[in-house]
Design a protein around this motif. Sequence first.
Motif, PDB file in Angstrom:
ATOM      1  N   GLY A 103      -3.862   0.194   9.485  1.00  0.00           N
ATOM      2  CA  GLY A 103      -5.023   0.996   9.890  1.00  0.00           C
ATOM      3  C   GLY A 103      -5.902   0.246  10.879  1.00  0.00           C
TER       4      GLY A 103
ATOM      5  N   VAL B  56     -16.707  -6.573  15.850  1.00  0.00           N
ATOM      6  CA  VAL B  56     -18.083  -6.706  15.357  1.00  0.00           C
ATOM      7  C   VAL B  56     -18.624  -5.317  15.001  1.00  0.00           C
TER       8      VAL B  56
ATOM      9  N   GLY C  11     -17.871  -4.452  11.622  1.00  0.00           N
ATOM     10  CA  GLY C  11     -18.473  -5.265  10.576  1.00  0.00           C
ATOM     11  C   GLY C  11     -17.896  -6.663  10.488  1.00  0.00           C
TER      12      GLY C  11
ATOM     13  N   SER D  16      -1.501   4.162   7.406  1.00  0.00           N
ATOM     14  CA  SER D  16      -2.550   3.568   8.232  1.00  0.00           C
ATOM     15  C   SER D  16      -3.899   3.856   7.579  1.00  0.00           C
ATOM     16  N   VAL D  17      -4.499   2.833   7.000  1.00  0.00           N
ATOM     17  CA  VAL D  17      -5.763   3.014   6.257  1.00  0.00           C
ATOM     18  C   VAL D  17      -6.759   1.956   6.726  1.00  0.00           C
ATOM     19  N   LEU D  18      -7.959   2.375   7.138  1.00  0.00           N
ATOM     20  CA  LEU D  18      -8.960   1.384   7.547  1.00  0.00           C
ATOM     21  C   LEU D  18      -9.681   0.824   6.318  1.00  0.00           C
ATOM     22  N   PRO D  19      -9.753  -0.505   6.208  1.00  0.00           N
ATOM     23  CA  PRO D  19     -10.536  -1.063   5.110  1.00  0.00           C
ATOM     24  C   PRO D  19     -12.026  -0.878   5.396  1.00  0.00           C
ATOM     25  N   THR D  20     -12.850  -1.106   4.391  1.00  0.00           N
ATOM     26  CA  THR D  20     -14.301  -0.964   4.598  1.00  0.00           C
ATOM     27  C   THR D  20     -14.967  -2.307   4.408  1.00  0.00           C
ATOM     28  N   PRO D  21     -15.165  -3.018   5.523  1.00  0.00           N
ATOM     29  CA  PRO D  21     -15.814  -4.332   5.418  1.00  0.00           C
ATOM     30  C   PRO D  21     -17.268  -4.182   5.003  1.00  0.00           C
ATOM     31  N   PRO D  22     -17.838  -5.246   4.386  1.00  0.00           N
ATOM     32  CA  PRO D  22     -19.276  -5.229   4.135  1.00  0.00           C
ATOM     33  C   PRO D  22     -20.014  -5.323   5.474  1.00  0.00           C
ATOM     34  N   SER D  23     -21.309  -5.066   5.474  1.00  0.00           N
ATOM     35  CA  SER D  23     -22.073  -5.136   6.721  1.00  0.00           C
ATOM     36  C   SER D  23     -21.972  -6.532   7.297  1.00  0.00           C
ATOM     37  N   GLY D  24     -21.638  -6.611   8.565  1.00  0.00           N
ATOM     38  CA  GLY D  24     -21.537  -7.919   9.204  1.00  0.00           C
ATOM     39  C   GLY D  24     -22.865  -8.334   9.802  1.00  0.00           C
ATOM     40  N   ARG D  25     -22.915  -9.579  10.214  1.00  0.00           N
ATOM     41  CA  ARG D  25     -24.154 -10.086  10.797  1.00  0.00           C
ATOM     42  C   ARG D  25     -24.108 -10.117  12.316  1.00  0.00           C
ATOM     43  N   GLY D  26     -23.046  -9.564  12.887  1.00  0.00           N
ATOM     44  CA  GLY D  26     -22.945  -9.551  14.339  1.00  0.00           C
ATOM     45  C   GLY D  26     -22.616 -10.914  14.900  1.00  0.00           C
TER      46      GLY D  26
ATOM     47  N   TYR E 110     -14.140 -11.021   6.719  1.00  0.00           N
ATOM     48  CA  TYR E 110     -13.644 -10.148   7.807  1.00  0.00           C
ATOM     49  C   TYR E 110     -14.011 -10.838   9.115  1.00  0.00           C
TER      50      TYR E 110
ATOM     51  N   GLY F 233       0.813  -1.214   0.000  1.00  0.00           N
ATOM     52  CA  GLY F 233       0.000   0.000   0.000  1.00  0.00           C
ATOM     53  C   GLY F 233       0.845   1.261   0.000  1.00  0.00           C
TER      54      GLY F 233
ATOM     55  N   GLU G 212     -17.091 -10.604  11.760  1.00  0.00           N
ATOM     56  CA  GLU G 212     -17.822 -11.656  12.466  1.00  0.00           C
ATOM     57  C   GLU G 212     -16.831 -12.474  13.280  1.00  0.00           C
TER      58      GLU G 212
ATOM     59  N   THR H 191      -4.086  -4.475   1.538  1.00  0.00           N
ATOM     60  CA  THR H 191      -2.649  -4.221   1.639  1.00  0.00           C
ATOM     61  C   THR H 191      -2.219  -4.142   3.105  1.00  0.00           C
TER      62      THR H 191
END
Lengths: 828, 365
Positions: free
Chosen positions: B246, B138, B141, A485-495, B206, A428, B143, B240
Amino acid sequence: MKAPLSWILEHVDVPAGTTTEHLTDRLTLTGLKLEAVESPGREITGPLVIGRVLTMEPEPQKNGKTINWCTVDVGDANGTGEPQGIVCGAHNFAPGDLVVTVLPGGVLPGGFEIGARKTYGHMSAGMICSARELGLGDDHDGIIVLPADAGEPGQDVRPVLGLDEETIELEINPDRAYALSIRGIAREVLVSVEGASGFRDPAVRDTPAANADGHPVTVEDPEGCPVFVARTVTGFDPTAKTPDHVVQRITAAGMRPISLAVDITNYVMLETGRPIHGYDADTVSGPIVVRRARDGETLTTLDGTTRELDPADLVVTDDSGIIGLGGVMGGETTEMSATTTSILVEAAHWDAASMYRTGRRHKITSEAGKRNERGVDPTICEAAADRVVELLVEHGGGRAEPGVTVVGTPPTAPVVEVPGDLAARVSGMPITEEQAVACLRAVGCEVSGSGTLSVTPPPWRPDLTDAQDFSEEVVRLVGYDRVPSVLPTPPSGRGLTRAQQLRRRIGRTLAGEGFVEVVSFPFVGISDLDALGLADDDPRRDLLQLSNPLSNEAGFMTSTLLPGLLRAAGRNIGHGNADVAIFETGTVTLPRHAGPAAILPVDRRPTDDEFAALDAALPAQPLHLGLVAAGDAVSGGWWGDARPVSWADAVEAVRSVAAALGLEVAASAAELAPWHPGRCAELTVDGEVVGHAGELHPTVCQAFGLPKRSVAAEVDLDVLIGRAVHLRAAPTFSTYPVAKEDVALVVDASVPAADVEAALREGAGELLESIRLFDVYTGDQVGEGRKSLAYALRLRAFDRTLKEGEAAAARDAAVALAAERTGAVQRA
Amino acid sequence: MSGPNTDYDPVEVTPLKADQVEAMREAALAAIAAAPDLDALKQVRLDHTGDRSPLALANREIGALPPQARKEAGQRVGQARGAVNQALAARQTVLEAEHEERMLVEETVDVSLPTTRRRRGSRHPITLQSELIADLFVAMGYEVSEGPVVEAEWLNFDALNLGPDHPARTMQDTFWTEPAEDHVVLRTQTSPVQARTMLTRKPPIYVVCPGRVFRTDEYDATHSPMFHQVEGLVVDEGITMAHLKGTLDHFASQLFGDGITTRFRPSYFPFTEPSAEVDVLCFVCRNVDPSTCRTCRGEGWIEWGGCGVVNPRVLVACGVDPEVYSGFAFGMGIDRSFMFRHDLEDLRPLFEGDVRFSSAFGSEI
Ligand SMILES: [Zn+2]
């Protein structure tokens, strides 16, 4: 790896003023983590100087000892310039010798403070030191006599003795075997310290060409031993001493000095990373043959252990048989000794995997093995052997024989295709191809091409095999500290899953019930199961055995949580926590004896069937809940008396857990260890057994140091959680007046209350809203072997007020069914 | 019953004597006022309004009076009785209030008495910390994945690029099980859960996996044959090292406080390439004059765990196409994190089960 700094800096230059801290910081940031910086003189403070002995007067003492009263010139170091008067017990020196003198105010290792003190009739102001007193080894034959050119009296002696020599200890990861050498560390200094230059490779030297005059060697297994170099030194003086700087360096590196010949092989190993073996050439008979061992062969290695060899072990043989476990440890019969005058020097490259297996098989860990099994530069065998020969000749007075045996050629590493942008994509960071190429070249790779780079790793980096491996080299030289330092964007989780949520709920419920959670090791021994009183055929005796337990008393994975809990409860009692209620949730191990868990290929995904078979081969590992309580459930106090724990507390705790999951637990009498045979409840949910609860058997209490009447429960949470009620329909309530009816029934003492209640419920029919057992009576009024159960019935209809007699009729029907089912008689 | 006594001289009859009725009234009112408590008042009521009380007797006489005298006598006696009843009621209220007040005073208890009749329960601090960490992820996002602790050798090692002769296998002193040819181990790390996750789910992945792991370390103040790890795994397109950094920076600030970041140092793990050791900024001294800091032992940073970019070999063994996806993984010791977060020098209390230890944390850490 411990490496004397001066040795490293013999092979690479760093900019003037580079501090040890900066150098080690840089090494740490590029992957050789600093563990410690040591120097042999770090415990010595105060004046430690060169002294010249001016006079020495032997003075016999009454105790038979003779001491020397000396005057020693210490220059101006004592502030006066006058000779220092010192009493010395050693005799291995003479006037005019230079000696190591510690003056009053100095402190030697171990906090030994030096002062002026009266002894043997003299005022002795200081001490003439031995090597041992300075913490430089065990040599206490006498004091240290310095070479005549060591320096002038009064000079600080630390540099002369190497006492201020710093040794850096680095943590070497298994992929960085090359850094298990001064050569490798110097190379890392070159690439990580800005401005470093002038790398002088100790493994690059002019070596004599191979010829036919060397000791004959045949390698029957070139895959196991691709290169074998043999050189011979004759006329070696076995009494020659190892030079001080060699002793200092190998000692600093953590190895023990043994003899000149051994010390030199170790020295060259530390310097180049290439393990060397020396044989007493006079004990080697005939040609050397390298091969795999044969079934039934044995070898007594030089540690005195006789080992049965495995056909996979690589061995070195001569006409007499096996003389060494190749690359791992030499044999006893050809070991270099105090009379060795001819030395056969072996520098061979061995297959790393074979080294690892042989080392593990024979449980041998050695400095040589550590390097051979991680991978050594195969191209430096001749140079390393030549370096050993050079040092043997130089310090042992030997003669290098002209014969040079070289068998085999070093394996070459394949070219790897590496995308030029891989390092950038992986990290990155905006790393250009030019940067990547420069970094790869810096670590010794040959690089050609563009877009896709063709990279040949250097021979000392057998770890670099995949494209991704090269990206790490680039990223670490660019600097891990520069990774953004970059936060990824996960899809919505199911908890959390429902099971995960319920497990938390169970823990909270038990904490609310007054139980404290504990965590125990899941190891048990047979004696633990005996202490539980388990029957010989109890399925909980089927245990998964550990091959290498920490203790033979706990050599199995447990099938029940109770031993750990009972031990913890016993410890609490022992610690004075008399009232204790603890619980634990954890998996237990129930072998399925379903055969091996296959070692599947790794170059593809296993098929679904293969993966399922793998899981099926593992033991069942259900999640259990265990709980133990002892002492008082309710403390005594100003409000009244204490109430000791009872079997009912254990059952109720499980009922609370079940209720938290929307479940109802039924209890029925059972006999199961470790419970009291008359006070053990089998717990079921809709007919499925979930576990047991009750009072512990008195002998179990005693075995675990618990008071009598302690209680316990163990249930299978996977079953409970699997049955947990989800999406329950909302209840409706009748708002019509309630009718209350009490009944007292006398039954045989053996009739379970649960059966009576079930009959009453069924008999009362749909008008019954609730039923509660409010009294149990045994005694004269009901007769021997009988008990009276008193129930309060609440009856109500949903759609109307009950008419006169309706409630009584329902009650009578309930009693009638109870009488029919359980022989109950209504009490007068 | 007799008929009306027409000869009777009303003047001679008591009720007609105003001063007598007045005296009765005064006597009654005086008695009422003097009644010290409800019991006394009850007696007063009986004495002065009861059937045999003077006013009641006088009232009874009224019927015997000649009609012309009845009205006046009736009024007089009636007024007197009314006044007495009123006074009684008033006094009753006063005395009742007084009584109630006195009762409340008498019922006073020592509210500082101990009230703990039942023991208080608690959950284990490592459980709480595991849940806290799981919740942090959690919330992002992720699990929570799980797997068995008695694990197939292939999943614990081979699938993670730790082949049978990999020197790194000796880095993790493994508990093996009998029979050896079953190839079953106690997992040395929670990483096999990552392999299981990739084998059973399709990217994007994730997940975090907290759990127990085992190594053949002798039990002492800083080593335990069983401890707890949390690992994280992300597999997605275009992942990456920067995303790893991050994520760990965020994790560190959530667990240890705002502004706490991480530092990477090159390291080696077979399942990641590049690999890094993660240090976390000391949350006590924040690397400002760390020399006297006990928490980081003067380093300014605390060793926290390991991480890296998932080795493509691992992706292949777990059925993920490395040409499409990349990932990162990280792992930290939960016990270790707990120890420095809560200033615990010796880890053994975590596994001894002394109720005083867990109880100290209650249900929140
Ligand atoms: Zn700090």
